[in-house]
Motif scaffolding. Structure first.
Motif, PDB file in Angstrom:
ATOM      1  N   SER A 123     -32.777 -43.578  24.619  1.00 50.35           N
ATOM      2  CA  SER A 123     -33.119 -44.908  24.606  1.00 50.35           C
ATOM      3  C   SER A 123     -34.205 -45.266  23.729  1.00 50.35           C
ATOM      4  O   SER A 123     -35.292 -44.605  23.513  1.00 50.35           O
ATOM      5  CB  SER A 123     -33.401 -45.277  26.040  1.00 50.35           C
ATOM      6  N   THR A 171     -35.451 -48.291  24.117  1.00 52.89           N
ATOM      7  CA  THR A 171     -35.993 -49.587  24.656  1.00 52.89           C
ATOM      8  C   THR A 171     -37.464 -48.905  25.095  1.00 52.89           C
ATOM      9  O   THR A 171     -37.719 -47.970  25.600  1.00 52.89           O
ATOM     10  CB  THR A 171     -35.419 -49.651  25.887  1.00 52.89           C
ATOM     11  N   ARG A 185     -27.889 -48.452  23.033  1.00 54.61           N
ATOM     12  CA  ARG A 185     -27.910 -49.758  22.540  1.00 54.61           C
ATOM     13  C   ARG A 185     -26.978 -50.530  23.748  1.00 54.61           C
ATOM     14  O   ARG A 185     -27.539 -51.524  24.281  1.00 54.61           O
ATOM     15  CB  ARG A 185     -27.020 -49.929  21.482  1.00 54.61           C
ATOM     16  N   ALA A 224     -29.251 -50.659  26.761  1.00 55.01           N
ATOM     17  CA  ALA A 224     -30.219 -51.729  26.805  1.00 55.01           C
ATOM     18  C   ALA A 224     -29.752 -53.128  26.869  1.00 55.01           C
ATOM     19  O   ALA A 224     -30.417 -54.162  27.561  1.00 55.01           O
ATOM     20  CB  ALA A 224     -31.055 -51.747  25.452  1.00 55.01           C
ATOM     21  N   THR A 225     -28.436 -53.488  26.399  1.00 48.88           N
ATOM     22  CA  THR A 225     -27.678 -54.493  26.394  1.00 48.88           C
ATOM     23  C   THR A 225     -27.413 -55.027  28.135  1.00 48.88           C
ATOM     24  O   THR A 225     -27.586 -56.090  28.387  1.00 48.88           O
ATOM     25  CB  THR A 225     -26.487 -54.611  25.744  1.00 48.88           C
ATOM     26  N   ASP A 238     -29.137 -53.833  30.605  1.00 51.36           N
ATOM     27  CA  ASP A 238     -30.443 -54.040  31.354  1.00 51.36           C
ATOM     28  C   ASP A 238     -30.670 -55.471  30.857  1.00 51.36           C
ATOM     29  O   ASP A 238     -31.398 -56.202  31.887  1.00 51.36           O
ATOM     30  CB  ASP A 238     -31.353 -52.907  30.889  1.00 51.36           C
ATOM     31  N   ALA A 265     -35.751 -55.339  27.093  1.00 50.78           N
ATOM     32  CA  ALA A 265     -34.546 -54.761  26.881  1.00 50.78           C
ATOM     33  C   ALA A 265     -33.949 -54.958  25.530  1.00 50.78           C
ATOM     34  O   ALA A 265     -33.467 -54.227  24.827  1.00 50.78           O
ATOM     35  CB  ALA A 265     -33.431 -54.808  28.086  1.00 50.78           C
ATOM     36  N   ARG A 266     -34.199 -56.239  25.148  1.00 53.59           N
ATOM     37  CA  ARG A 266     -33.652 -56.772  23.916  1.00 53.59           C
ATOM     38  C   ARG A 266     -34.352 -56.249  22.613  1.00 53.59           C
ATOM     39  O   ARG A 266     -33.762 -56.051  21.609  1.00 53.59           O
ATOM     40  CB  ARG A 266     -33.598 -58.303  23.589  1.00 53.59           C
ATOM     41  N   GLY A 310     -35.111 -52.910  22.577  1.00 49.13           N
ATOM     42  CA  GLY A 310     -34.331 -51.873  22.352  1.00 49.13           C
ATOM     43  C   GLY A 310     -33.086 -51.868  21.662  1.00 49.13           C
ATOM     44  O   GLY A 310     -32.527 -50.985  21.013  1.00 49.13           O
TER      45      GLY A 310
END
Length: 509
Positions: free
Chosen positions: A28, A30, A166, A169-170, A172, A321-322, A324
């Motif tokens: 990750s 993020t 990716r 993170a989307t 999350d 999160a965005r 990340g």
């Protein structure tokens, strides 16, 4: 045979490359999310000392989550009419329905992002008309190749390995956005409940004022008749009659002004209930003295109780999160696709065993995509994501500051209004005594009618101020409960003074 490494097939290195990329899957990019620190006082400045029973089993620190119901806190006032109005508002208010719809949209978007974690399967059927090039068939450049029709019935599957997090993170970010909308729904709900309660108490306050002026108009009408008879008998002059008429007309004018304000308040309450004003009518119900003790608790608990603070905090989590997602755009994406089905030159032979076919690899494009140059688009998106995070951090801290200010304002208002009410009770009693003495002296000829009128006017003013203080105190109590985040689950004891056993009991998450 030439076995120099430079002449080996690149395909031999593909398994090693794929193994390396798969090992990176799940990594990750993020940033680790941590709630930003905010300055939290040890106690509220305007809070009165906690009663001795604050540590009793009836009291505990409130720690609801953002999705926790705020509780039927208005039942603390013990008013069946208010309870019924709250039920109507929760069932029909349009602003609340807007918030519910927004939450449904957020949940649907979250479901769409979660679907990216699963393989995507499609099925299709249809013909294609094609003619291969001579070079692809190993023929001369001027050779002729036939045009063919191929029928296909196949299922295709595609799956993106979550390299560098990716997709995670989307998901999350979408989950945090859903939680933000849940908190916003609770915030709208709490605001609606408080608005209904405050409009209700304002309406009853105006009813009390109207009743006060109605009685005043009757008394001044009787006084005018008495003065008129004495004037006709020659006991007094016309000046007293003119003054009596002035006071009567003044009271009637004030009564009309109160009626106008009451009509507007009734219309506002109808709107909160989701009704047009023409379909709502509230019978006069003068407000009496209402006193409810609401302990403030600890400032640190306010960060967990207030739904607007929870919404601001979840907005930060989504923005984190965005970041990340924006970082992952700089790294490769691995997508595996395949197809399995039938194909043939004739439609009648399509479902024959000999027509079966499969394809492992991308139907279009490549398995592995690596960004190289985009003119700074990804870098700009990363900078925008970081700036959005900073914006949400500042908004969160400002929301906390605003919450502390609102609690302090409400605590001060409730405390000072309590002291002001006691002083006003003394003023009312003194004005009533002065009016009694002036009337006695007027009958005995020791005072003028002007002094009687002035004393009566003072009684009216003091009584009206007392009624208004009662209304302000009830609305200030509602404002305090709203500022603290609501959360009454067990109604405390009601009374006309401090209530030691009153406590905000929060649902545990």
């Amino acid at each position: 045979m030439n076995t120099h490494p430079a002449t080996r097939s690149p395909a031999r290195h593909l398994p090693l490359l794929l193994a390396t990329l798969l090992a990176a899957a799940g990594c990750s990019l993020t940033p680790v999310y941590e709630r930003p620190a905010v300055s939290t006082p040890a106690a509220f400045k305007e809070a009165e000392p906690a009663p001795a029973t604050a540590t009793s089993p009836h009291w505990k620190t409130a720690t609801p989550a953002e999705h926790t119901h705020r509780g039927d806190w208005w039942t603390v006032f013990g008013d069946d009419t208010l309870n019924a109005l709250q039920a109507e508002a929760l069932a029909a208010n349009q602003d609340l329905k807007v918030a519910v719809a927004r939450l449904a949209q957020a949940r649907a978007l979250e479901g769409g992002t979660r679907a990216e974690r699963l393989p995507q399967v499609d099925a299709g059927f249809g013909p294609t008309r094609q003619r291969p090039s001579p070079a692809s068939q190993g023929l001369d450049a001027d050779a002729s190749t036939p045009t063919t029709t191929v029928w296909r019935a196949q299922a295709s599957i595609g799956y993106e390995f979550d390299l560098f997090g990716r997709v995670a993170a989307t998901v999350d970010a979408a989950n945090a956005s859903t939680q933000q909308n849940e908190a916003l729904l609770r915030s709208v709900q709490l605001a609606l409940q408080a608005d209904v309660a405050q409009a209700y108490f304002l309406l009853r306050e105006l009813d009390a004022e109207q009743a006060l002026f109605g009685a005043t108009v009757d008394l001044r009408g009787e006084a005018l008749n008495l003065v008129q008879r004495r004037f006709e008998a020659g006991d007094i002059g016309e000046l007293d009659v003119a003054r009596a008429r002035t006071e009567l007309a003044s009271a009637q004018s004030e009564a009309h002004g109160i009626a106008r304000r009451r009509a507007a308040t009734e219309h506002a309450l109808a709107s909160l209930l989701g009704k047009p004003p023409a379909e709502f009518s509230f019978a006069p119900q003068p407000l009496g003295r209402i006193t409810v003790a609401v302990p403030a608790g600890l400032p640190s608990a306010l960060l967990e109780r207030r739904p607007d603070i929870a919404a601001a905090e979840r907005a930060m989590a989504a923005a984190n999160a965005r970041i990340g997602v924006a970082r992952a755009a700089f790294f490769p994406r691995l997508t595996l696709t395949g197809a399995l089905g039938y194909e043939s030159a004739e439609l009648g032979d399509l479902l024959q065993w000999s027509s079966r076919t499969f394809l492992l690899g991308p139907l279009a494009g490549t398995v592995l995509s690596l960004p190289i140059f985009d003119g700074g688009r990804r870098q700009a998106e990363l900078e925008r994501s970081r700036a959005a995070w900073e914006e949400d951090v500042a908004r969160y801290r400002q929301t906390v500051l605003t919450a502390f200010r609102e609690v302090e304002d409400s605590l001060a208002a409730v405390r000072i209004l309590g002291d002001q009410t006691q002083a006003q009770d003394t003023a009312v009693a003194a004005a009533e005594r002065a009016a009694q003495l002036s009337q006695l002296q007027y009958r005995e000829g020791a005072a003028s009618f002007f002094e009687v009128i002035d004393a009566d006017r003072s009684v009216l003013q003091q009584r009206r101020a007392s009624v208004q203080l009662d209304g302000e105190r009830a609305r200030a109590t509602v404002a305090l409960i709203r500022a603290l985040g609501g959360g009454w689950d067990t109604p405390p004891t009601l009374g006309h003074g401090p209530t030691p056993d009153a406590g905000l009991i929060a649902r545990q998450h």
